[in-house]
Design a protein around this motif. Structure first.
Motif, PDB file in Angstrom:
ATOM      1  N   VAL A  82      44.738  33.706  43.303  1.00 33.42           N
ATOM      2  CA  VAL A  82      46.123  34.086  43.009  1.00 33.42           C
ATOM      3  C   VAL A  82      46.137  35.226  42.000  1.00 33.42           C
ATOM      4  O   VAL A  82      46.913  36.177  42.125  1.00 33.42           O
ATOM      5  CB  VAL A  82      46.925  32.865  42.501  1.00 33.42           C
ATOM      6  CG1 VAL A  82      48.279  33.284  41.967  1.00 33.42           C
ATOM      7  CG2 VAL A  82      47.096  31.850  43.605  1.00 33.42           C
ATOM      8  N   GLY A  83      45.252  35.162  40.999  1.00 29.74           N
ATOM      9  CA  GLY A  83      45.158  36.245  40.022  1.00 29.74           C
ATOM     10  C   GLY A  83      44.728  37.553  40.662  1.00 29.74           C
ATOM     11  O   GLY A  83      45.291  38.617  40.378  1.00 29.74           O
ATOM     12  N   LYS A  84      43.727  37.500  41.557  1.00 31.80           N
ATOM     13  CA  LYS A  84      43.255  38.713  42.225  1.00 31.80           C
ATOM     14  C   LYS A  84      44.341  39.319  43.107  1.00 31.80           C
ATOM     15  O   LYS A  84      44.435  40.534  43.222  1.00 31.80           O
ATOM     16  CB  LYS A  84      42.012  38.417  43.062  1.00 31.80           C
ATOM     17  CG  LYS A  84      40.759  38.325  42.242  1.00 31.80           C
ATOM     18  CD  LYS A  84      39.551  38.103  43.114  1.00 31.80           C
ATOM     19  CE  LYS A  84      38.300  38.011  42.276  1.00 31.80           C
ATOM     20  NZ  LYS A  84      37.111  37.756  43.091  1.00 31.80           N
ATOM     21  N   MET A  85      45.166  38.472  43.728  1.00 35.38           N
ATOM     22  CA  MET A  85      46.255  38.975  44.565  1.00 35.38           C
ATOM     23  C   MET A  85      47.261  39.767  43.736  1.00 35.38           C
ATOM     24  O   MET A  85      47.928  40.665  44.242  1.00 35.38           O
ATOM     25  CB  MET A  85      46.956  37.820  45.280  1.00 35.38           C
ATOM     26  CG  MET A  85      46.122  37.215  46.390  1.00 35.38           C
ATOM     27  SD  MET A  85      46.806  35.704  47.072  1.00 35.38           S
ATOM     28  CE  MET A  85      48.388  36.216  47.644  1.00 35.38           C
ATOM     29  N   GLN A  86      47.367  39.436  42.447  1.00 33.47           N
ATOM     30  CA  GLN A  86      48.317  40.129  41.574  1.00 33.47           C
ATOM     31  C   GLN A  86      47.631  41.134  40.663  1.00 33.47           C
ATOM     32  O   GLN A  86      48.236  41.652  39.738  1.00 33.47           O
ATOM     33  CB  GLN A  86      49.099  39.105  40.771  1.00 33.47           C
ATOM     34  CG  GLN A  86      49.944  38.220  41.655  1.00 33.47           C
ATOM     35  CD  GLN A  86      50.742  37.209  40.869  1.00 33.47           C
ATOM     36  OE1 GLN A  86      50.690  37.162  39.649  1.00 33.47           O
ATOM     37  NE2 GLN A  86      51.492  36.396  41.574  1.00 33.47           N
TER      38      GLN A  86
END
Length: 186
Positions: A82-86
Motif C-alpha cells: 500500500v505504501g509503494k502504491m502511494q
C-alpha cells in the motif's frame, strides 16, 4: 535356441495391458460452509487510513478468480504494498550515504526500529575495500569500520519502550537473582 531368445526379447519390449480397466469412481465433497465463510469483509485502504492491524486484512479475490498481490497480502507485506502504491518507502531501502566518509563528529546515520541494525561499509571512496558488516545497536549506537575508519551511527526510530526487551530483562533478572538460603530446596 535363437527363436527362444528372440521371443523373450520381443516380449520385454511390448507394452503390457492392464488386466482390468480402471474403474470410474467419484467422491462426494462435504464442506462446512460456516467454517470457510469470511467473518469480516476486508477493504483496500490508503496508507493514511491504516491505523490498526485489522486494517491490514485484504478483501480477497472474487469467487472463481485468482487474487492479485494487493488482494492477497496481509500484515507488513500489505503495508509495504500500500505504501509503494502511494510512493512511500516503508522500510527505507535507499542505500547509505557514500558521498563522504563518516566521522565521530558527523557519522553516517543508519535508521533502525529493532535492537540492532547491520550496515555494510565498502570504504571511502565507494568500493575501495570488500564489504565489512558493522553492527550498531541501542546499547552501542556508534561503530567504526576497522579497514577505512568510516563511522556509522544508529538512529533508533522504534517505540521507546519495547515490550519484548522488558520481558527479556524480567526473565534475566529472575535468572540472575540469588535465591535466599531459607527459600532454597535441597
Amino acid at each position: 535356441m535363437f527363436l527362444q531368445r528372440t521371443a523373450f526379447a520381443l516380449a520385454r519390449r511390448t507394452p503390457v495391458r492392464a488386466i482390468a480397466a480402471r474403474p470410474f469412481s467419484s467422491s462426494v465433497i462435504r464442506s462446512d460452509k460456516a467454517k470457510y465463510t469470511v467473518q469480516k469483509e476486508g477493504k483496500i485502504l490508503s496508507f493514511e487510513e491504516i491505523k490498526t492491524e485489522e486494517d491490514l486484512v485484504p478483501p480477497g479475490a472474487k469467487a472463481g478468480t485468482v487474487p492479485s498481490d494487493i488482494e492477497h497480502a496481509t500484515g507488513l507485506e500489505r503495508l509495504e504494498l500500500v505504501g509503494k502504491m502511494q510512493g512511500i518507502d516503508i522500510f527505507d531501502m535507499r542505500p547509505l550515504d557514500a558521498s563522504r566518509k563518516g566521522t565521530l563528529e558527523n557519522p553516517i546515520i543508519v535508521n533502525g526500529a529493532g535492537d540492532e541494525q547491520y550496515a555494510g561499509c565498502t570504504g571511502y571512496p565507494a568500493d575501495s575495500h570488500v564489504v565489512n558488516w558493522l553492527t550498531v545497536s541501542r546499547d552501542r549506537p556508534i561503530e567504526r569500520c576497522g579497514e577505512c575508519g568510516n563511522v556509522v551511527k544508529l538512529n533508533y526510530v522504534g517505540p521507546e519502550e519495547d515490550p519484548h526487551a522488558r520481558k527479556l530483562l524480567t526473565a534475566y533478572t529472575k535468572l540472575t537473582t540469588p535465591i535466599p538460603l531459607a527459600d532454597a530446596v535441597f
